[in-house]
Design an enzyme around this catalytic site. Structure first.
Site, PDB file in Angstrom:
ATOM      1  N   HIS A  52       0.821  -1.213   0.000  1.00  0.00           N
ATOM      2  CA  HIS A  52       0.000   0.000   0.000  1.00  0.00           C
ATOM      3  C   HIS A  52       0.854   1.262   0.000  1.00  0.00           C
ATOM      4  O   HIS A  52       0.398   2.335   0.376  1.00  0.00           O
ATOM      5  CB  HIS A  52      -0.956   0.012   1.194  1.00  0.00           C
ATOM      6  CG  HIS A  52      -1.706  -1.269   1.377  1.00  0.00           C
ATOM      7  ND1 HIS A  52      -1.262  -2.271   2.207  1.00  0.00           N
ATOM      8  CD2 HIS A  52      -2.822  -1.729   0.785  1.00  0.00           C
ATOM      9  CE1 HIS A  52      -2.086  -3.302   2.132  1.00  0.00           C
ATOM     10  NE2 HIS A  52      -3.040  -3.009   1.285  1.00  0.00           N
TER      11      HIS A  52
HETATM   12  S1  FES Z   1       1.709  -0.525   3.237  1.00  0.00           S
HETATM   13 FE1  FES Z   1       0.111  -1.912   3.636  1.00  0.00          FE
HETATM   14  S2  FES Z   1       1.162  -3.698   4.269  1.00  0.00           S
HETATM   15 FE2  FES Z   1       2.744  -2.275   3.912  1.00  0.00          FE
END
Ligand code: FES
Length: 186
Positions: free
Chosen positions: A151
């Site tokens: 993410h």
């Molecule tokens: S940014 Fe979501 S698991 Fe690493």
């Protein structure tokens, strides 16, 4: 309705409750062994502590060890990476806490508190993104540390979260250098 008639249902109620309570205790004690067998067995607990030889890890290199089923990044940082981490004001950090199991729980996230005592070039940390648990990629992202592709969290050269949804710095596990080249983790 006589006094005698009202007494009976009351006694029955009590018996129902007592029986129900016994059944609940019975169910709980039956369930516990089923739940407990999912806890770590003796073989897993034996891996609670590992020793890693870092003699082959040169300046600017990392290795990943496996500890309690998790990756642990062991990196000998370059001088430039250490300088970069030291130059960051604490106020700029998203998570101001060191997250280092070897020092006080509320210690500030200075570079000194993130690296190995007396060996500031060495960074030992659990390589698990504090967002939802992916394994971040090394020497990537906007802060020259780690980038989590899941993410988009970016960590700096001390493994501190700087950008993205992850809430905390990557955790520093209990560890110590037992010699110049051996790190004991756990
Ligand atoms: S940014 Fe979501 S698991 Fe690493």
């Amino acid at each position: 309705m006589s006094v005698h008639e009202t007494a009976d249902p009351n006694r029955r109620d009590f018996l129902y409750i007592a029986t129900g309570a016994v059944a609940a205790v019975g169910a709980a004690s039956l369930a516990w062994p089923f739940i407990d067998q999912m806890n770590p067995d003796a073989a897993t607990l034996a891996l609670a502590e590992i020793e890693v030889d870092v003699s082959q890890v040169a300046d600017g290199q990392s290795i990943t060890a496996k500890w309690r089923g998790k990756p642990v990044f062991i990196r000998q940082r370059t001088d430039a990476e250490v300088e970069e981490a030291k130059a960051v004001p604490l106020a700029d950090l998203k998570d101001p806490v060191a997250r280092n199991a070897n020092i006080a729980a509320d210690a500030p996230a200075t570079d000194e508190n993130r690296s190995a005592p007396g060996k500031e070039k060495w960074l030992v940390m659990v390589g698990v993104c504090t967002h939802l648990g992916c394994i971040p990629l090394g020497q990537a992202g906007d802060y020259d540390g780690w980038f989590c592709p899941c993410h988009g969290s970016s960590y700096d050269t001390a493994g501190r979260i700087r950008q993205g949804p992850a809430p905390e710095n990557m955790a520093v596990p209990p560890f110590e250098f037992t010699s110049d080249t051996i790190v004991r983790i756990g």
